[in-house]
Design an enzyme around this catalytic site. Structure first.
Site, PDB file in Angstrom:
ATOM      1  N   HIS A  36      40.596 -54.734   6.762  1.00 39.48           N
ATOM      2  CA  HIS A  36      41.975 -54.818   7.669  1.00 39.48           C
ATOM      3  C   HIS A  36      43.139 -53.939   7.299  1.00 39.48           C
ATOM      4  O   HIS A  36      44.159 -54.430   7.250  1.00 39.48           O
ATOM      5  CB  HIS A  36      42.379 -56.243   7.850  1.00 39.48           C
ATOM      6  CG  HIS A  36      40.969 -56.880   8.652  1.00 39.48           C
ATOM      7  ND1 HIS A  36      41.586 -57.135  10.263  1.00 39.48           N
ATOM      8  CD2 HIS A  36      39.817 -57.264   8.443  1.00 39.48           C
ATOM      9  CE1 HIS A  36      40.284 -58.023  10.562  1.00 39.48           C
ATOM     10  NE2 HIS A  36      39.529 -58.039   9.674  1.00 39.48           N
ATOM     11  N   THR A  37      42.774 -52.864   6.649  1.00 39.61           N
ATOM     12  CA  THR A  37      43.836 -51.894   6.203  1.00 39.61           C
ATOM     13  C   THR A  37      44.174 -50.919   7.253  1.00 39.61           C
ATOM     14  O   THR A  37      45.376 -50.454   7.181  1.00 39.61           O
ATOM     15  CB  THR A  37      43.640 -51.223   4.817  1.00 39.61           C
ATOM     16  OG1 THR A  37      42.219 -50.799   4.828  1.00 39.61           O
ATOM     17  CG2 THR A  37      43.624 -52.396   3.668  1.00 39.61           C
ATOM     18  N   ASP A  38      43.179 -50.542   7.940  1.00 40.82           N
ATOM     19  CA  ASP A  38      43.414 -49.454   8.929  1.00 40.82           C
ATOM     20  C   ASP A  38      44.629 -49.417  10.000  1.00 40.82           C
ATOM     21  O   ASP A  38      45.391 -48.803   9.856  1.00 40.82           O
ATOM     22  CB  ASP A  38      42.239 -49.136   9.593  1.00 40.82           C
ATOM     23  CG  ASP A  38      41.559 -50.226  10.683  1.00 40.82           C
ATOM     24  OD1 ASP A  38      42.151 -51.301  10.525  1.00 40.82           O
ATOM     25  OD2 ASP A  38      40.853 -49.704  11.732  1.00 40.82           O
ATOM     26  N   LEU A 127      28.150 -53.284  12.412  1.00 42.52           N
ATOM     27  CA  LEU A 127      27.896 -51.855  12.126  1.00 42.52           C
ATOM     28  C   LEU A 127      28.484 -50.875  13.461  1.00 42.52           C
ATOM     29  O   LEU A 127      28.418 -49.734  12.988  1.00 42.52           O
ATOM     30  CB  LEU A 127      26.412 -51.559  11.867  1.00 42.52           C
ATOM     31  CG  LEU A 127      26.166 -52.288  10.825  1.00 42.52           C
ATOM     32  CD1 LEU A 127      24.468 -52.395  10.769  1.00 42.52           C
ATOM     33  CD2 LEU A 127      26.561 -52.227   9.385  1.00 42.52           C
ATOM     34  N   SER A 128      29.421 -51.592  14.088  1.00 42.15           N
ATOM     35  CA  SER A 128      30.116 -50.512  14.938  1.00 42.15           C
ATOM     36  C   SER A 128      29.146 -49.814  16.023  1.00 42.15           C
ATOM     37  O   SER A 128      29.269 -48.781  16.264  1.00 42.15           O
ATOM     38  CB  SER A 128      31.170 -49.672  14.257  1.00 42.15           C
ATOM     39  OG  SER A 128      32.282 -50.300  14.170  1.00 42.15           O
ATOM     40  N   SER A 130      29.585 -50.263  19.153  1.00 47.72           N
ATOM     41  CA  SER A 130      30.664 -50.051  20.115  1.00 47.72           C
ATOM     42  C   SER A 130      31.252 -48.668  19.865  1.00 47.72           C
ATOM     43  O   SER A 130      31.481 -47.857  20.786  1.00 47.72           O
ATOM     44  CB  SER A 130      31.736 -51.054  20.398  1.00 47.72           C
ATOM     45  OG  SER A 130      32.220 -51.459  19.178  1.00 47.72           O
ATOM     46  N   GLU A 162      38.666 -49.539  23.546  1.00 53.77           N
ATOM     47  CA  GLU A 162      38.652 -51.037  22.993  1.00 53.77           C
ATOM     48  C   GLU A 162      39.831 -52.056  23.272  1.00 53.77           C
ATOM     49  O   GLU A 162      39.493 -53.050  23.845  1.00 53.77           O
ATOM     50  CB  GLU A 162      38.694 -51.117  21.439  1.00 53.77           C
ATOM     51  CG  GLU A 162      37.279 -50.140  20.856  1.00 53.77           C
ATOM     52  CD  GLU A 162      36.318 -50.899  20.308  1.00 53.77           C
ATOM     53  OE1 GLU A 162      36.300 -52.179  20.274  1.00 53.77           O
ATOM     54  OE2 GLU A 162      35.362 -50.478  19.816  1.00 53.77           O
ATOM     55  N   ASP A 174      36.550 -47.357  12.633  1.00 50.14           N
ATOM     56  CA  ASP A 174      35.115 -47.437  13.107  1.00 50.14           C
ATOM     57  C   ASP A 174      34.893 -45.820  13.733  1.00 50.14           C
ATOM     58  O   ASP A 174      34.027 -45.271  13.525  1.00 50.14           O
ATOM     59  CB  ASP A 174      34.828 -48.050  14.419  1.00 50.14           C
ATOM     60  CG  ASP A 174      35.264 -49.738  13.617  1.00 50.14           C
ATOM     61  OD1 ASP A 174      35.302 -49.671  12.594  1.00 50.14           O
ATOM     62  OD2 ASP A 174      35.401 -50.625  14.657  1.00 50.14           O
ATOM     63  N   TYR A 223      40.357 -61.769  15.645  1.00 47.75           N
ATOM     64  CA  TYR A 223      40.706 -60.308  15.011  1.00 47.75           C
ATOM     65  C   TYR A 223      42.208 -59.930  15.518  1.00 47.75           C
ATOM     66  O   TYR A 223      43.216 -59.667  14.710  1.00 47.75           O
ATOM     67  CB  TYR A 223      39.859 -59.457  15.610  1.00 47.75           C
ATOM     68  CG  TYR A 223      39.989 -58.016  15.092  1.00 47.75           C
ATOM     69  CD1 TYR A 223      39.407 -57.324  13.817  1.00 47.75           C
ATOM     70  CD2 TYR A 223      41.046 -57.084  15.635  1.00 47.75           C
ATOM     71  CE1 TYR A 223      39.878 -56.130  13.314  1.00 47.75           C
ATOM     72  CE2 TYR A 223      41.447 -55.738  15.088  1.00 47.75           C
ATOM     73  CZ  TYR A 223      40.742 -55.473  14.242  1.00 47.75           C
ATOM     74  OH  TYR A 223      40.961 -54.071  13.707  1.00 47.75           O
TER      75      TYR A 223
HETATM   76  C1  GLA Z   1      36.783 -53.812  12.629  1.00 50.91           C
HETATM   77  C2  GLA Z   1      37.931 -53.001  13.516  1.00 50.91           C
HETATM   78  C3  GLA Z   1      38.328 -51.871  12.515  1.00 50.91           C
HETATM   79  C4  GLA Z   1      38.851 -52.537  11.137  1.00 50.91           C
HETATM   80  C5  GLA Z   1      37.783 -53.459  10.649  1.00 50.91           C
HETATM   81  C6  GLA Z   1      38.518 -54.133   9.493  1.00 50.91           C
HETATM   82  O1  GLA Z   1      35.725 -53.041  12.402  1.00 50.91           O
HETATM   83  O2  GLA Z   1      37.204 -52.142  14.451  1.00 50.91           O
HETATM   84  O3  GLA Z   1      39.289 -51.178  13.265  1.00 50.91           O
HETATM   85  O4  GLA Z   1      40.078 -53.188  11.503  1.00 50.91           O
HETATM   86  O5  GLA Z   1      37.505 -54.362  11.680  1.00 50.91           O
HETATM   87  O6  GLA Z   1      38.636 -53.354   8.410  1.00 50.91           O
END
Ligand code: GLA
Length: 388
Positions: A36-38, A127-128, A130, A162, A174, A223
């Site tokens: 959660h740094t992005d 694992l994204s 999306s 998103e 991601d 989130y």
């Molecule tokens: C999800 C979000 C990212 C990021 C992470 C946490 O994957 O899509 O943008 O914030 O959570 O680091």
């Protein structure tokens, strides 16, 4: 990847009777350190993984688009000029959003198509899948319409899909990881400048990914709530420290301690996580450069502890997994990866011992939570690309 592309071609041919004219591939990602740094304009170490989504397109005779999710056996139809969003086949909102925003950005006239996609990323494992769908469709739509989209523009288009089509106010982690991945290396991203660099993996180590198999039902709203709290914290620090505080990136751990009583305790608690994470990522990148895998692993454990204690984006299953990992010989570090509230943990291990570690972890997790776990080695891999 080659098998996946072959499967895509077969599926497309079987349903539409032609080969796809354009094929693109985008990998999923694993977040290694920096949680959660992005969206706080901070730093992350991540990797593109050796699993992804292949997306193929062939021209249609009309303006309409047909898109088929081969893995779910579902199809949708929409107008090329106005894809709209839907509450039914929600998976289609990602490519719909990407098409709409690509067109807005590059101003082409969208053509009708027949599209197929399929993948080998476990869905809902954190694992994204999306982002892999956004980026693979974005590359395919671009090539199909004869445009070349810059990587960062594509990442932002995926993120916007998103936000506006799926309702999650995610950062850019991601999409950037999927686009900028490198074999055998981690991607180090500065989310203020949006520069992505690479750092080599320490010799003799590997990453395991272990999916808890649980997903909190309120993940998206949790989130968004965490993000809002971080923004509140940044605004509070701006009032205290002045306009130089643009985001939590500008706050140090020392500031957190010094001004603790000036912040709402709940807001403080949430902010403590990304602020600590930013420092851990910088320290961790240095450790990797020295080849100090043990130091890096300790930072991973600290990261998980901070998620658990401050950000409260862990869950009993992730905690059990990380705790079990910490007791196994040859494990260097473990933490939740990605948004949290379920999904996967990433474990840094001594490479030679990875099969034994995977087996011990599965049995410890079964004993603790009564659930099956199939940890697997993930190989940091190259980023998204156009295949044809
Ligand atoms: C999800 C979000 C990212 C990021 C992470 C946490 O994957 O899509 O943008 O914030 O959570 O680091």
């Amino acid at each position: 990847m080659d098998d996946l592309i072959q499967r895509l071609r077969k599926e497309h041919q079987a349903v539409f009777g032609v080969e796809p004219a354009v094929v693109a591939y985008a990998p999923g990602r694993v977040e290694i350190l920096g949680n959660h740094t992005d969206y706080n304009e901070g730093f992350v170490l991540s990797a593109a993984i050796d699993a992804g989504i292949a997306f193929g397109l062939s021209p249609a005779d009309e303006d309409a688009c047909t898109l088929r999710a081969a893995d779910f056996g579902e199809s949708v139809r929409f107008q090329a000029v106005n894809p709209g969003r839907t509450d039914r086949e929600r998976w289609s909102n990602y490519p719909r959003g990407v098409l709409a925003f690509l067109r807005e950005r590059y101003g082409f006239r969208p053509r009708g198509f027949q599209g197929t996609f399929c993948g080998d990323i476990p869905v809902a494992a954190g694992l994204s899948s999306s982002a892999a769908l956004e980026i693979s469709s974005g590359l395919a739509f671009s090539a199909f319409h004869g445009i070349v989209a810059e990587k960062l523009a594509l990442a932002k288009i995926g993120q916007r899909a998103e936000h506006e089509f799926a309702g999650v106010r995610c950062g850019l982690l991601d999409q950037i990881s999927s686009l900028f991945g490198r074999e055998q290396a981690l991607v180090f991203t500065d989310f203020r400048s949006l520069e992505a660099d690479t750092v080599s993996l320490p010799q003799g180590t590997a990453f395991l990914i272990a999916d808890t198999g649980v997903k909190h039902t309120l993940v998206d709203s949790e989130y968004n709530e965490r993000r809002r709290r971080c923004e509140e914290a940044a605004a509070a620090f701006r009032r205290i420290l002045g306009p130089g505080i643009a985001a939590l990136r500008d706050v140090t751990r020392a500031d957190m301690m010094k001004y603790r009583d000036r912040l709402d305790p709940d807001v403080w608690k949430r902010a403590a996580h990304p602020v600590g994470e930013n420092e851990r990522v910088l320290t961790g990148a240095e450790a990797l450069k020295r080849g100090d895998a043990a130091a890096f692993g300790r930072l991973m454990f600290e990261s998980h502890e901070s998620s658990r204690k401050y950000f409260e984006n862990s869950c009993p299953e992730l905690d059990a997994l990380v705790e079990a990992a910490g007791k196994i010989q040859g494990v260097l570090g473990a933490r939740l990866s990605g948004g949290g509230f379920g999904g996967s943990a990433v474990v840094l291990v001594e490479k030679d011992r990875s099969p034994a570690i995977a087996a011990s972890l599965a049995s410890a997790y079964a004993a603790a939570r009564g659930r099956r776990l199939e940890p697997r080695v993930v190989l940091p891999s190259a980023g998204a690309r156009l295949v044809t």
